[in-house]
Design an enzyme around this catalytic site. Structure first.
Site, PDB file in Angstrom:
ATOM      1  N   LYS A 114       0.807  -1.397  -0.167  1.00  0.00           N
ATOM      2  CA  LYS A 114      -0.035   0.028  -0.108  1.00  0.00           C
ATOM      3  C   LYS A 114       0.843   1.405   0.036  1.00  0.00           C
ATOM      4  O   LYS A 114       0.374   2.412   0.494  1.00  0.00           O
ATOM      5  CB  LYS A 114      -0.852   0.083   1.261  1.00  0.00           C
ATOM      6  N   GLY A 115       1.879   1.225  -0.744  1.00  0.00           N
ATOM      7  CA  GLY A 115       2.987   2.082  -0.624  1.00  0.00           C
ATOM      8  C   GLY A 115       2.816   3.125  -2.094  1.00  0.00           C
ATOM      9  O   GLY A 115       3.401   4.143  -2.275  1.00  0.00           O
ATOM     10  N   GLY A 116       2.285   2.134  -3.005  1.00  0.00           N
ATOM     11  CA  GLY A 116       2.345   2.755  -4.499  1.00  0.00           C
ATOM     12  C   GLY A 116       3.285   1.607  -5.264  1.00  0.00           C
ATOM     13  O   GLY A 116       3.617   2.129  -6.480  1.00  0.00           O
ATOM     14  N   LYS A 322      -7.327   1.413  -6.818  1.00  0.00           N
ATOM     15  CA  LYS A 322      -6.110   2.476  -6.635  1.00  0.00           C
ATOM     16  C   LYS A 322      -7.027   3.887  -6.550  1.00  0.00           C
ATOM     17  O   LYS A 322      -7.711   4.382  -7.421  1.00  0.00           O
ATOM     18  CB  LYS A 322      -5.384   2.394  -7.629  1.00  0.00           C
TER      19      LYS A 322
END
Length: 358
Positions: A114-116, A322
């Site tokens: 979930k950081g990208g 996203k």
């Protein structure tokens, strides 16, 4: 009459001899002509032909590269922007292997969840010199017993000079992953996408409740007694524990030098994707091909998307998961978590030599 008869027989023989001598003279003259100067013209023509062939080589190479990528269906989606700038100087092609093979990755996006990481992977796949595995193989954390040959066979085929890349965010927090990856390659380049740990934890929880309805509230899971008043954060709960970046990085630095790990600023990946991608391309030793022209900001999702490919009426954005709205968390809980993470963040800044501003 007899003399006349012999004369008639001698004429054909004489003609044959004359023809043979004439032919022999022509051959000799031709050989003399060739040896005395004609070969110069042949060499000139040959040189011209070789020069024309060398000029066509980059186009031939480009076709081979495009063809090799097209045959590997399902592993890497086609870049909507083609391969502009991929050929470069002719000298760059010298010594490259133009046969596509499956190789172990030279770079791995190891975290964080979930950081990208998905956004980074999709953006990097625009680069013609990156061959990236779309799915997460989870080799070093779940399937290590299957062996490196199994892992290699998962990788997309790549040409000489292309970088093979995979991403599995769970590697960053798995104790055995650093040593296992080091055993595979001491030179592998590692990429970590880090994000404000409080925002990351809320995003993680948002994903959990989307898949598992009926999960207790964020506040209940964050604190040992279910309330924020006790100020006792449960740092073993996965969404909280993952955000202890310094704790996890310490294990990686026991195996890899800091220069071999590149940290992507998760917030800047949203606000300035081209800038972050430029630094990643530098880290991988690649030409900066992915630039501002490839992105636009989707105000609805609050997230950067790729501009629409040629021939398509729609832009390419990441999936609906996203940029989705986060769960609503009480401000006091967020404040308490910021206080909890502050010393951990400061230690992480010291270890990396970067201030991420959380």
């Amino acid at each position: 009459m007899a003399g006349s008869h012999h004369l008639q027989q001698d004429v054909p023989r004489l003609l044959h001899k004359l023809l043979f001598m004439f032919s022999l003279a022509v051959v000799c003259a031709s050989l003399y002509f060739i040896l005395s100067g004609c070969c110069d013209f042949i060499l000139v023509d040959t040189a011209k032909h070789l020069k024309q062939t060398s000029q066509l080589l980059p186009l031939t190479v480009l076709f081979q590269r495009k063809n090799a990528s097209a045959t590997d269906v399902g592993v890497r989606s086609a870049s909507p922007f083609g391969s502009a700038g991929a050929v470069g100087e002719q000298s760059a092609n010298v010594g490259k292997d133009w046969t596509a093979t499956r190789r172990l990755p030279q770079a791995i996006i190891i975290g964080v969840k979930k950081g990208g990481t998905r956004a980074l992977l999709e953006f990097l796949r625009l680069h013609p010199d990156i061959r990236a595995l779309g799915s997460e193989p989870h080799f070093f954390d779940r399937h290590y017993s299957r062996g490196l040959n199994w892992y290699r066979n998962l990788m997309p085929k790549a040409l000489g000079g292309q970088v093979v890349l995979e991403k599995t965010p769970r590697y960053f927090v798995t104790a055995d992953s650093p040593g296992r990856i080091h055993s595979m390659s001491q030179e592998v380049k590692l990429i970590v996408v880090v994000r404000d740990p409080v925002t990351r934890a809320i995003s993680d929880y948002t994903q959990i409740i989307s898949k598992t309805p009926g999960v207790p509230s964020f506040e209940t899971l964050t604190f040992h007694n279910g309330t924020e008043e006790a100020l006792n954060v449960d740092n073993l709960w996965s969404p909280i524990w993952i955000g202890l970046y310094a704790l996890h990085l310490e294990r990686w630095l026991a195996h890899f030098p800091l220069e071999q790990i590149h940290f992507v600023h998760g917030e800047r990946l949203v606000s300035d994707p081209a800038g972050e991608l430029g630094r990643v391309q530098d880290f991988l030793g690649l030409q900066r091909i992915i630039t501002d022209k490839h992105f636009y900001f989707n105000k609805t999702k609050g997230f950067p998307c790729l501009k629409k490919p040629e021939g398509s009426s729609k832009p390419h954005c990441l999936g609906r998961t996203k940029g989705r709205p986060h769960a609503d968390i009480h401000p006091q809980v967020i404040l308490r978590l910021r206080q909890f993470y502050q010393p951990h963040n400061l230690r992480f800044y010291q270890m990396t030599g970067q201030d991420f501003g959380w």
